[in-house]
Enzyme design. Structure first.
Site, PDB file in Angstrom:
ATOM      1  N   HIS A 254       0.819  -1.211   0.000  1.00 50.33           N
ATOM      2  CA  HIS A 254       0.000   0.000   0.000  1.00 50.33           C
ATOM      3  C   HIS A 254       0.859   1.269   0.000  1.00 50.33           C
ATOM      4  O   HIS A 254       0.436   2.300  -0.525  1.00 50.33           O
ATOM      5  CB  HIS A 254      -0.989  -0.009   1.172  1.00 50.33           C
ATOM      6  CG  HIS A 254      -2.267  -0.707   0.843  1.00 50.33           C
ATOM      7  ND1 HIS A 254      -2.398  -2.078   0.858  1.00 50.33           N
ATOM      8  CD2 HIS A 254      -3.480  -0.227   0.448  1.00 50.33           C
ATOM      9  CE1 HIS A 254      -3.633  -2.411   0.506  1.00 50.33           C
ATOM     10  NE2 HIS A 254      -4.304  -1.310   0.239  1.00 50.33           N
ATOM     11  N   HIS A 271      -7.345   1.997  -7.458  1.00 50.80           N
ATOM     12  CA  HIS A 271      -6.560   1.710  -6.249  1.00 50.80           C
ATOM     13  C   HIS A 271      -5.967   0.299  -6.294  1.00 50.80           C
ATOM     14  O   HIS A 271      -4.756   0.110  -6.171  1.00 50.80           O
ATOM     15  CB  HIS A 271      -7.478   1.880  -5.025  1.00 50.80           C
ATOM     16  CG  HIS A 271      -6.879   1.435  -3.733  1.00 50.80           C
ATOM     17  ND1 HIS A 271      -6.048   2.239  -2.980  1.00 50.80           N
ATOM     18  CD2 HIS A 271      -7.003   0.271  -3.039  1.00 50.80           C
ATOM     19  CE1 HIS A 271      -5.677   1.582  -1.891  1.00 50.80           C
ATOM     20  NE2 HIS A 271      -6.239   0.385  -1.897  1.00 50.80           N
TER      21      HIS A 271
END
Length: 367
Positions: A254, A271
């Site tokens: 991430h 994302h």
């Protein structure tokens, strides 16, 4: 440090579950404000209203303004208070759901969440991302509790573009590797403690489910039909990954995603598509066995996720851009510092370039 796991009060998933919303929500409150995506309300509003009415509940419908901003939250609060609503239901995509969670928090009332896509693991979390009215990132709003209920209608999710499910798989693919890294390093998770055996087990189950069912689920998503494989992957993307990331921990994957947002090239990718490349980068950073790297790359490729920088439209000035990405990924407070031994910008830069080389090599072998 204590070990902590947190999760929604109840997780409910099934085809046509939207028809049964009222009966599930009845124990929480009698008067509800429904914050819904305009698009979703276009096909679901009458079903939602009927479901509430059949359960003897009072419902006020408020179309979501489009941005999870403080002004939008305040606007909706005015509607909720005027209608004397005692609970909030958010139905739609990520920003709608984050708005509903934040609104319920500020009002001090229960919240139920009904995601209509399975593109991220955000619905189950105790977090809202707040933006300005113009759509610029403002702040993370850490909530004291997870949603009271998360209700997923798999038929509605199946109706969404298949690429959104693939993005969710990309986001969920990172969960096990990031939780594993946090477990090894003893990092503090977003739940505020070290990870429990349960959170680790859910994260590993998430990965194994994606390996076994991911490709099959994508075939169903492309035909917009519900199959057992799609049901399992929706649960993995939403619940297993949701509890897994929050109580298992985030690490390099991430952080690399966040680094990629520092350059404009990949801005138009979802994302989870950026997280997928972040996972490959993390595996290189960890010096994972090549078999593991290839397994992750093969699954990503099979469901249409990027495994090279070129597939994220990063094609020119690559070394210079990867320097920027690596620096941003290692910023203070970034989750990359949860990696065992931490990580430096030089190490991340190297891992980005090598991950890209792996991806290029696999593509040549497979195509």
């Amino acid at each position: 440090m204590d070990r902590i796991i947190q999760s929604p009060g109840k997780y409910i998933q099934g085809a046509d579950v939207i028809n049964r919303l009222g009966e599930y929500l009845k124990p929480l409150a009698e008067r509800w404000l429904v914050v819904g995506d305009k698009f979703v309300l276009g096909f679901a509003q009458s079903t939602v209203e009927k479901s509430f009415k059949d359960a003897g509940l009072v419902v006020e419908i408020a179309p979501f303004g489009g941005e999870c901003s403080q002004n939008e939250i305040d606007r909706l609060r005015g509607i909720a208070e005027t209608a004397q609503c005692g609970a909030i239901l958010g139905i739609g995509g990520g920003k709608t759901l984050d708005t509903a969670k934040a609104l319920a928090h500020f009002m001090g009332v229960p919240v139920a969440i009904a995601p209509t896509i399975a593109s991220t693991d955000a619905p189950c979390s105790a977090l809202s991302v707040i933006y300005t009215d113009e759509g610029e990132f403002d702040r993370y709003l850490l909530l004291p509790n997870n949603p009271n209920m998360v209700i997923v209608d798999t038929k509605i999710v199946a109706g969404a573009p298949a690429r959104l499910l693939a993005a969710g798989i990309g986001d969920a693919l990172a969960t096990w590797f990031e939780a594993r890294a946090c477990s090894r390093s003893g990092a503090t998770t977003m739940a505020g403690g070290k990870c429990t055996q349960a959170a680790l087990a859910l994260a590993e189950l998430c990965y194994n489910t994606l390996l076994e069912e991911g490709e099959k689920a994508m075939l169903a998503a492309e035909q917009h039909v519900v199959t057992p494989a799609l049901e399992r992957v929706i649960e993995a993307n939403t619940y297993l990954s949701g509890v897994g990331f929050e109580s298992g921990g985030l690490a390099a994957a991430h952080a690399v995603h966040n680094g990629l947002t520092a350059i404009p090239d990949a801005h138009h990718y979802y994302h989870g598509e950026k997280v997928a490349f972040g996972t490959l980068t993390q595996l290189v950073l960890e010096n994972a066995p090549v078999e593991e790297i290839e397994t992750v790359a093969a699954l990503s490729h099979a469901v249409g996720l990027p495994i090279t920088l070129a597939q994220l439209d990063i094609k020119e000035d690559v070394p210079a851009k990867m320097r920027i990405v690596a620096e941003a990924a290692c910023a203070e407070g970034e989750t990359i510092h949860n990696m065992p031994g931490g990580a430096t910008p030089d190490q991340v830069y190297a891992a980005l370039l090598v991950a890209d080389q792996y991806g290029q090599r696999f593509l040549q072998e497979w195509e």
